[in-house]
Design an enzyme around this catalytic site. Structure first.
Site, PDB file in Angstrom:
ATOM      1  N   LYS A  82       0.850  -1.199   0.000  1.00  0.00           N
ATOM      2  CA  LYS A  82       0.000   0.000   0.000  1.00  0.00           C
ATOM      3  C   LYS A  82       0.873   1.231   0.000  1.00  0.00           C
ATOM      4  O   LYS A  82       1.897   1.273   0.686  1.00  0.00           O
ATOM      5  CB  LYS A  82      -0.816  -0.033   1.308  1.00  0.00           C
ATOM      6  CG  LYS A  82      -1.851   1.035   1.440  1.00  0.00           C
ATOM      7  CD  LYS A  82      -3.190   0.542   0.943  1.00  0.00           C
ATOM      8  CE  LYS A  82      -4.221   1.652   0.897  1.00  0.00           C
ATOM      9  NZ  LYS A  82      -3.980   2.610  -0.188  1.00  0.00           N
ATOM     10  N   LYS A 106       5.713   2.449   8.513  1.00  0.00           N
ATOM     11  CA  LYS A 106       4.543   3.190   8.997  1.00  0.00           C
ATOM     12  C   LYS A 106       3.369   2.243   9.285  1.00  0.00           C
ATOM     13  O   LYS A 106       2.730   2.318  10.333  1.00  0.00           O
ATOM     14  CB  LYS A 106       4.153   4.195   7.913  1.00  0.00           C
ATOM     15  CG  LYS A 106       3.214   5.268   8.329  1.00  0.00           C
ATOM     16  CD  LYS A 106       2.981   6.217   7.162  1.00  0.00           C
ATOM     17  CE  LYS A 106       4.265   6.858   6.674  1.00  0.00           C
ATOM     18  NZ  LYS A 106       4.055   7.774   5.551  1.00  0.00           N
ATOM     19  N   ASP A 111      -0.063  -0.703  13.137  1.00  0.00           N
ATOM     20  CA  ASP A 111      -0.750  -1.999  13.050  1.00  0.00           C
ATOM     21  C   ASP A 111      -1.777  -2.056  11.926  1.00  0.00           C
ATOM     22  O   ASP A 111      -2.904  -2.523  12.119  1.00  0.00           O
ATOM     23  CB  ASP A 111      -1.431  -2.338  14.391  1.00  0.00           C
ATOM     24  CG  ASP A 111      -0.422  -2.587  15.488  1.00  0.00           C
ATOM     25  OD1 ASP A 111       0.612  -3.221  15.214  1.00  0.00           O
ATOM     26  OD2 ASP A 111      -0.657  -2.124  16.618  1.00  0.00           O
ATOM     27  N   LYS A 118       5.051   2.573  -3.076  1.00  0.00           N
ATOM     28  CA  LYS A 118       4.919   3.986  -3.463  1.00  0.00           C
ATOM     29  C   LYS A 118       5.045   4.107  -4.965  1.00  0.00           C
ATOM     30  O   LYS A 118       5.806   3.358  -5.592  1.00  0.00           O
ATOM     31  CB  LYS A 118       6.016   4.823  -2.809  1.00  0.00           C
ATOM     32  CG  LYS A 118       5.643   6.289  -2.717  1.00  0.00           C
ATOM     33  CD  LYS A 118       4.653   6.491  -1.596  1.00  0.00           C
ATOM     34  CE  LYS A 118       4.355   7.926  -1.342  1.00  0.00           C
ATOM     35  NZ  LYS A 118       3.625   8.040  -0.047  1.00  0.00           N
TER      36      LYS A 118
HETATM   37  P1  NAD Z   1      -0.503  18.240  -1.875  1.00  0.00           P
HETATM   38  O1  NAD Z   1      -0.058  18.196  -3.274  1.00  0.00           O
HETATM   39  O2  NAD Z   1      -1.966  18.209  -1.583  1.00  0.00           O
HETATM   40  O3  NAD Z   1       0.090  19.525  -1.130  1.00  0.00           O
HETATM   41  C1  NAD Z   1       1.424  19.918  -1.124  1.00  0.00           C
HETATM   42  C2  NAD Z   1       1.424  21.435  -1.005  1.00  0.00           C
HETATM   43  O4  NAD Z   1       2.757  21.886  -0.779  1.00  0.00           O
HETATM   44  C3  NAD Z   1       0.915  22.123  -2.271  1.00  0.00           C
HETATM   45  O5  NAD Z   1      -0.109  23.037  -1.916  1.00  0.00           O
HETATM   46  C4  NAD Z   1       2.156  22.816  -2.806  1.00  0.00           C
HETATM   47  O6  NAD Z   1       1.860  24.022  -3.497  1.00  0.00           O
HETATM   48  C5  NAD Z   1       2.930  23.078  -1.536  1.00  0.00           C
HETATM   49  N1  NAD Z   1       4.341  23.308  -1.758  1.00  0.00           N
HETATM   50  C6  NAD Z   1       5.153  22.796  -2.710  1.00  0.00           C
HETATM   51  N2  NAD Z   1       6.403  23.269  -2.573  1.00  0.00           N
HETATM   52  C7  NAD Z   1       6.384  24.081  -1.504  1.00  0.00           C
HETATM   53  C8  NAD Z   1       7.373  24.866  -0.851  1.00  0.00           C
HETATM   54  N3  NAD Z   1       8.630  24.895  -1.295  1.00  0.00           N
HETATM   55  N4  NAD Z   1       7.011  25.569   0.231  1.00  0.00           N
HETATM   56  C9  NAD Z   1       5.737  25.538   0.690  1.00  0.00           C
HETATM   57  N5  NAD Z   1       4.758  24.826   0.107  1.00  0.00           N
HETATM   58  C10 NAD Z   1       5.078  24.112  -0.970  1.00  0.00           C
HETATM   59  O7  NAD Z   1       0.265  17.029  -1.162  1.00  0.00           O
HETATM   60  P2  NAD Z   1      -0.115  16.324   0.209  1.00  0.00           P
HETATM   61  O8  NAD Z   1      -0.940  15.142  -0.092  1.00  0.00           O
HETATM   62  O9  NAD Z   1      -0.598  17.350   1.173  1.00  0.00           O
HETATM   63  O10 NAD Z   1       1.321  15.767   0.637  1.00  0.00           O
HETATM   64  C11 NAD Z   1       2.249  16.581   1.339  1.00  0.00           C
HETATM   65  C12 NAD Z   1       3.250  15.685   2.037  1.00  0.00           C
HETATM   66  O11 NAD Z   1       2.558  14.798   2.919  1.00  0.00           O
HETATM   67  C13 NAD Z   1       4.074  14.790   1.100  1.00  0.00           C
HETATM   68  O12 NAD Z   1       5.354  14.616   1.657  1.00  0.00           O
HETATM   69  C14 NAD Z   1       3.327  13.474   1.161  1.00  0.00           C
HETATM   70  O13 NAD Z   1       4.161  12.379   0.855  1.00  0.00           O
HETATM   71  C15 NAD Z   1       2.919  13.459   2.621  1.00  0.00           C
HETATM   72  N6  NAD Z   1       1.788  12.551   2.912  1.00  0.00           N
HETATM   73  C16 NAD Z   1       0.588  12.722   2.302  1.00  0.00           C
HETATM   74  C17 NAD Z   1      -0.446  11.853   2.618  1.00  0.00           C
HETATM   75  C18 NAD Z   1      -1.839  12.029   2.057  1.00  0.00           C
HETATM   76  O14 NAD Z   1      -2.757  11.346   2.538  1.00  0.00           O
HETATM   77  N7  NAD Z   1      -2.050  12.905   1.099  1.00  0.00           N
HETATM   78  C19 NAD Z   1      -0.243  10.803   3.535  1.00  0.00           C
HETATM   79  C20 NAD Z   1       1.008  10.670   4.141  1.00  0.00           C
HETATM   80  C21 NAD Z   1       2.015  11.558   3.823  1.00  0.00           C
END
Ligand code: NAD
Length: 485
Positions: A82, A106, A111, A118
């Site tokens: 996943k 993670k 659990d 990915k």
């Molecule tokens: P997203 O695309 O919805 O949002 C990312 C945001 O960051 C965007 O609004 C973008 O404009 C902004 N951004 C990009 N570069 C930037 C910078 N230099 N400074 C400030 N803002 C900037 O993505 P997301 O789903 O929110 O994911 C964000 C992080 O969280 C990633 O590392 C992702 O792997 C992690 N993550 C996401 C999820 C999920 O459920 N979506 C789950 C676990 C981890």
């Protein structure tokens, strides 16, 4: 090999290079607290398979462009694997392997019975039209299906950086057209729109989980005393980098929990107001002007990364990996760094923050809300029934009976109207969203205390403790499967 020879340049790491090595460095640090045979540790650590593909995409003007994409499946100690799919220009094989490994650890920490995976497509989504993005997503799904890299019991993607419910709906539709087993096809991807088999609460899950995790840390009186902070979230100052899915929802829940949002950054820059920003007003301002900059009463910061060095109690990097490095870690003023993004703190920076007494709540635990609720969505899809559908009315009737019994036992006189109102208040039964959120809260709370206890036992930091927890759980799975006769 020493860390100095492993990583010559933090800037290279920030660009995504060596990310998998960094994760493995964290793994190795934790493995020293376990007594598993080296062969087993090696098996847990390696990435089982990576599919690197390139395919042509027809642009709206009729021209053809070749796009690079990846899917990494890190560990099949549990099935399915996943992990999210990201659309970003810095996607690489190394990055998807690192992120898939983080997913494995993670899932073990919270659990959730999945291995880690990915995916990523190397594009800047702003340079492609909606129709082009749909063609890319469908072609990617086709490639995954042909190589058996997707399926309800094989590998289940979800949203990540640059993707959301719309892409997940396209993936589902494409998979549906190709599979010979349509009955469980809904469970081939999570993070879908609610009308397409999605679960209520998935969109906000990672941000809400981030809030629950940091709140758990802030409720530990001894840890807060060490940091010179009051117990609880109320009144704590918070800075959030990135207002996408995760950052926006985290900021929203911190604000609702009584914290003060003093700084935010987005791709165009950063703003700071020590008296507090109002999240919704910042977003309205951005909608009107196209930027968060020049928000009334706030100071514009020189660069988007200055936000990481602002004075605050809690810093939430929620955008990209590798943003807190050896170079800027000494200037981080936050007492708590909550890794909502994946890998925002490099391994070198992590050591610096730990030495400086900053509490780093690691990604491998803190952003697990997304996969936790994805698990609930997958269960919903396989059971073909909405969570709570079977029990909602029964719970409502039980609550009504209990209320009647209590009023009788306590001889409470109550007007029929008042009784009916109370019944209506109490006896509604849990909605799917209530069930999802309470399952998430319980998961984040339980896992925090589990890794906090490991950290205490080994006198180590929370990241190492989370890795120890994950390694031990995965080792048990391998040993129980008997793959090492
Ligand atoms: P997203 O695309 O919805 O949002 C990312 C945001 O960051 C965007 O609004 C973008 O404009 C902004 N951004 C990009 N570069 C930037 C910078 N230099 N400074 C400030 N803002 C900037 O993505 P997301 O789903 O929110 O994911 C964000 C992080 O969280 C990633 O590392 C992702 O792997 C992690 N993550 C996401 C999820 C999920 O459920 N979506 C789950 C676990 C981890």
């Amino acid at each position: 090999m020493s860390s100095a020879t492993l990583f010559k340049d933090d800037a290279a790491i920030a660009s995504g290079e060596h990310f998998f090595e960094q994760v493995n460095r964290m793994f190795d640090k934790a493995a020293r607290f376990t007594d598993h045979p080296q062969g087993l540790l090696n098996q847990i650590k390696i990435c089982n398979s990576v599919y690197h593909m390139e395919f042509p995409v027809k642009r709206d003007d009729g021209s053809i462009e070749v796009v690079q994409a990846f899917r990494a499946e890190h560990s099949q100690h549990k099935s399915p694997t996943k992990g999210g799919i990201r659309y970003a220009i810095n996607v690489s094989e190394d990055e998807v392997m690192a992120l898939a490994a983080l997913m494995t650890y993670k899932c073990a920490v919270v659990d959730v019975p999945f291995g880690g995976a990915k995916g990523g497509i190397k594009i800047n989504r702003n340079e492609w039209s909606e129709a082009e993005l749909e063609r890319i997503t469908r072609r990617y799904t086709f490639e995954l299906t042909r190589k058996n890299f997707i399926g309800p019991g094989v590998d289940v993607p979800a949203p990540d950086y640059g993707t959301g419910p719309q892409e997940m709906a396209w993936i589902l539709d494409t998979y549906n057209q190709l599979t010979s087993y349509p009955l469980d096809a809904l469970a081939c991807v999570t993070g879908k729109p609610v009308g397409q088999g999605g679960v209520r609460g998935r969109t906000e899950a990672t941000g809400l989980g981030t809030f629950f995790g940091v709140r758990e840390a802030c409720n530990n009186a001894a840890d807060m005393q060490k940091l010179g902070l009051e117990t609880g979230i109320e009144g704590k100052t918070v800075v959030v980098q990135g207002l996408g899915n995760v950052g926006y929802h985290a900021a929203k829940y911190f604000e609702e929990g009584g914290a003060v949002l003093v700084g935010v950054s987005e791709i165009e820059g950063a703003i700071y107001d020590p008296n507090g920003l109002t999240l919704q007003k910042v977003l309205d301002h951005r909608k009107e002007t196209g930027s968060i900059l020049d928000y009334p009463g706030a100071q514009n910061l020189a660069t988007g990364t200055d936000v990481l060095e602002l004075p605050c109690d809690i810093l939430i990097p929620a955008a990209l990996e590798g943003v807190i490095t050896r170079e800027n870690a000494p200037r981080v003023q936050a007492k708590i760094v909550g890794e909502a993004a994946n890998g925002p703190v490099t391994a070198d920076a992590d050591e610096i923050l730990n030495e400086r007494g900053v509490l780093v709540i690691p990604d491998v635990y803190l952003n697990a809300g997304g996969v936790t609720v994805s698990y609930f969505e997958w269960l919903r899809n396989l059971s073909h029934v909405r969570h709570g559908r079977m029990s909602k009315r029964f719970e409502a009737k039980s609550a009504e009976r209990i209320l009647s019994a209590v009023t009788k036992m306590t001889d409470t006189e109550m007007e029929q109207d008042e009784f009916s109102r109370l019944v209506a208040d109490v006896a509604v039964g849990a909605s799917e969203q209530d069930l999802v959120n309470s399952g998430l809260e319980d998961t984040m709370s339980y896992a925090y205390n589990e890794i906090r206890e490991i950290a205490r036992t080994h006198d180590t930091d929370m990241r190492t403790a989370a890795f120890v927890d994950a390694i031990n759980k995965i080792a048990v799975s391998y040993l129980q499967m008997g793959i090492f006769p």
